[in-house]
Design a protein around this motif. Structure first.
Motif, PDB file in Angstrom:
ATOM      1  N   SER A   2     -39.230 -70.752  35.767  1.00 55.50           N
ATOM      2  CA  SER A   2     -39.675 -69.378  35.598  1.00 55.50           C
ATOM      3  C   SER A   2     -40.277 -68.841  36.870  1.00 55.50           C
ATOM      4  N   GLY A   3     -40.370 -67.487  36.947  1.00 59.59           N
ATOM      5  CA  GLY A   3     -40.956 -66.866  38.127  1.00 59.59           C
ATOM      6  C   GLY A   3     -42.394 -67.264  38.334  1.00 59.59           C
ATOM      7  N   THR A   4     -43.147 -67.383  37.220  1.00 64.89           N
ATOM      8  CA  THR A   4     -44.551 -67.773  37.309  1.00 64.89           C
ATOM      9  C   THR A   4     -44.682 -69.172  37.892  1.00 64.89           C
ATOM     10  N   SER A   5     -43.859 -70.113  37.401  1.00 64.39           N
ATOM     11  CA  SER A   5     -43.918 -71.471  37.914  1.00 64.39           C
ATOM     12  C   SER A   5     -43.556 -71.515  39.388  1.00 64.39           C
ATOM     13  N   THR A   6     -42.576 -70.707  39.794  1.00 64.82           N
ATOM     14  CA  THR A   6     -42.169 -70.667  41.189  1.00 64.82           C
ATOM     15  C   THR A   6     -43.317 -70.213  42.077  1.00 64.82           C
ATOM     16  N   LEU A   7     -44.013 -69.162  41.670  1.00 64.26           N
ATOM     17  CA  LEU A   7     -45.158 -68.676  42.439  1.00 64.26           C
ATOM     18  C   LEU A   7     -46.244 -69.736  42.524  1.00 64.26           C
ATOM     19  N   LYS A   8     -46.553 -70.354  41.418  1.00 61.05           N
ATOM     20  CA  LYS A   8     -47.599 -71.375  41.392  1.00 61.05           C
ATOM     21  C   LYS A   8     -47.248 -72.548  42.286  1.00 61.05           C
ATOM     22  N   ASP A   9     -45.982 -72.941  42.272  1.00 63.05           N
ATOM     23  CA  ASP A   9     -45.546 -74.078  43.073  1.00 63.05           C
ATOM     24  C   ASP A   9     -45.620 -73.796  44.566  1.00 63.05           C
ATOM     25  N   ARG A  10     -45.594 -72.528  44.944  1.00 59.43           N
ATOM     26  CA  ARG A  10     -45.661 -72.159  46.364  1.00 59.43           C
ATOM     27  C   ARG A  10     -47.089 -72.194  46.903  1.00 59.43           C
ATOM     28  N   ILE A  11     -48.078 -72.260  46.031  1.00 59.64           N
ATOM     29  CA  ILE A  11     -49.482 -72.250  46.452  1.00 59.64           C
ATOM     30  C   ILE A  11     -49.845 -73.597  47.076  1.00 59.64           C
ATOM     31  N   ASP A  12     -50.481 -73.541  48.241  1.00 56.92           N
ATOM     32  CA  ASP A  12     -50.941 -74.741  48.940  1.00 56.92           C
ATOM     33  C   ASP A  12     -52.310 -75.133  48.373  1.00 56.92           C
ATOM     34  N   PRO A  13     -52.411 -76.237  47.638  1.00 55.10           N
ATOM     35  CA  PRO A  13     -53.693 -76.621  47.027  1.00 55.10           C
ATOM     36  C   PRO A  13     -54.774 -76.952  48.045  1.00 55.10           C
ATOM     37  N   ARG A  14     -54.385 -77.152  49.307  1.00 56.15           N
ATOM     38  CA  ARG A  14     -55.370 -77.450  50.349  1.00 56.15           C
ATOM     39  C   ARG A  14     -56.034 -76.195  50.895  1.00 56.15           C
ATOM     40  N   LYS A  15     -55.463 -75.029  50.575  1.00 50.79           N
ATOM     41  CA  LYS A  15     -55.978 -73.784  51.146  1.00 50.79           C
ATOM     42  C   LYS A  15     -56.384 -72.781  50.071  1.00 50.79           C
ATOM     43  N   LEU A  16     -56.870 -73.284  48.966  1.00 53.18           N
ATOM     44  CA  LEU A  16     -57.312 -72.405  47.889  1.00 53.18           C
ATOM     45  C   LEU A  16     -58.661 -71.781  48.231  1.00 53.18           C
ATOM     46  N   PRO A  17     -58.887 -70.529  47.872  1.00 57.08           N
ATOM     47  CA  PRO A  17     -60.227 -69.965  48.015  1.00 57.08           C
ATOM     48  C   PRO A  17     -61.178 -70.654  47.046  1.00 57.08           C
ATOM     49  N   ARG A  18     -62.366 -70.955  47.493  1.00 56.82           N
ATOM     50  CA  ARG A  18     -63.344 -71.584  46.600  1.00 56.82           C
ATOM     51  C   ARG A  18     -63.889 -70.573  45.591  1.00 56.82           C
ATOM     52  N   HIS A  19     -63.919 -69.316  46.005  1.00 60.70           N
ATOM     53  CA  HIS A  19     -64.537 -68.294  45.153  1.00 60.70           C
ATOM     54  C   HIS A  19     -63.676 -67.037  45.203  1.00 60.70           C
ATOM     55  N   ILE A  20     -63.208 -66.622  44.038  1.00 65.99           N
ATOM     56  CA  ILE A  20     -62.447 -65.383  43.899  1.00 65.99           C
ATOM     57  C   ILE A  20     -63.293 -64.376  43.133  1.00 65.99           C
ATOM     58  N   ALA A  21     -63.337 -63.150  43.606  1.00 58.50           N
ATOM     59  CA  ALA A  21     -64.054 -62.079  42.909  1.00 58.50           C
ATOM     60  C   ALA A  21     -63.065 -60.963  42.577  1.00 58.50           C
ATOM     61  N   ILE A  22     -63.168 -60.426  41.375  1.00 58.30           N
ATOM     62  CA  ILE A  22     -62.194 -59.436  40.918  1.00 58.30           C
ATOM     63  C   ILE A  22     -62.887 -58.172  40.409  1.00 58.30           C
ATOM     64  N   ILE A  23     -62.445 -57.036  40.936  1.00 58.55           N
ATOM     65  CA  ILE A  23     -62.850 -55.729  40.409  1.00 58.55           C
ATOM     66  C   ILE A  23     -61.786 -55.324  39.405  1.00 58.55           C
TER      67      ILE A  23
END
Length: 257
Positions: A2-23
């Motif tokens: 699926s498209g969602t799985s494809t996007l998730k698989d492209r994420i580098d787990p070594r470069k994740l933001p520690r803190h996400i803030a959302i408006i």
């Protein structure tokens, strides 16, 4: 796949933001487009919160802050404000078991004295029931504004100076940050705003000095995991220099590679 799985698989787990803030913006417009009143949009926006919280938990992101209600929002029509407060109580009551099941710790920042008593009680109970959890830290900015927060911090600093607990020459950026509502959390690295608006709206102004800003036209009730993945991928494509040059960043990466 699926498209969602494809996007998730492209994420580098070594470069994740520690803190996400959302408006979380666009609930009212989303409802209006469907011929409904604004509270319907807020109600549907809860599903987006659940989706994003789940995604952050799956990715292993430690901190998520959501801007649920600003101090300025108290000026909205009373029926909308009352509806949001009722929705808050129902949602906390309904989702507390899920928070406990997924080891999520709830924090709430803002001027909670302005909340109706029943809301304040529900918030405090949810905080207490999740206080021992050590998974995702879910920080809800409720009756919050950054200018209010900074003024409160200045007042506390001034009071401590007057009481002899603090010398003016001791005050620096690190010390001042300890007087903010977010003293226990790292600064956000990624700020997401939905609905196509390009402004910060009095949100974590001190804390997001070096955050990456991501704006999307998606209205909040339509925001799901794949939208979060897109924001994270965009974040990972940027070079975070913190005032340094690209060459310095590369040399530092080579040193620790």
């Amino acid at each position: 796949m699926s498209g969602t799985s494809t996007l998730k698989d492209r994420i580098d787990p070594r470069k994740l933001p520690r803190h996400i803030a959302i408006i979380m913006d666009g609930n009212g417009r989303w409802a209006k487009e469907r011929g409904q009143d604004r509270i319907y949009g807020h109600h549907e926006g809860v599903q987006s919160v659940k989706s994003v919280v789940e995604a952050c938990g799956e990715l292993g992101i430690p901190y998520l802050t959501i801007y649920a209600f600003s101090t300025e929002n108290w000026e909205r029509p009373s029926d909308e404000v009352n509806g949001i407060m009722e929705l808050l109580v129902r949602t906390l009551h309904k989702e507390i078991d899920s928070l406990r099941e997924h080891n999520i710790r709830l924090h709430v920042i803002g001027d909670l004295d302005m909340l109706p008593p029943v809301c304040r009680q529900e918030v405090q109970e949810a905080i207490q029931l999740t206080a021992s959890h050590d998974g995702l830290h879910l920080i809800v900015a409720l009756s919050y504004s950054s200018r209010w927060e900074i003024v409160q911090a200045v007042k506390q600093v001034a009071a401590d100076v007057r009481a002899g607990k603090l010398r003016p020459e001791d005050i620096d950026q690190q010390l001042f940050a300890q007087y903010l509502c977010t003293a226990a959390f790292p600064d956000p690295e990624l700020v997401i705003r939905t609905s196509g608006e390009y402004r910060i709206s009095n949100f974590l102004l001190y804390q997001i000095a070096y955050a990456e800003l991501y704006f999307t036209p998606t209205l909040w009730p339509d925001f799901r995991k794949e939208n979060l993945y897109e924001a994270i991928l965009d974040f990972q494509s940027r070079e975070r220099r913190f005032g340094k040059t690209s060459e310095q960043i590369r040399q530092n990466e080579e040193m620790f590679s």
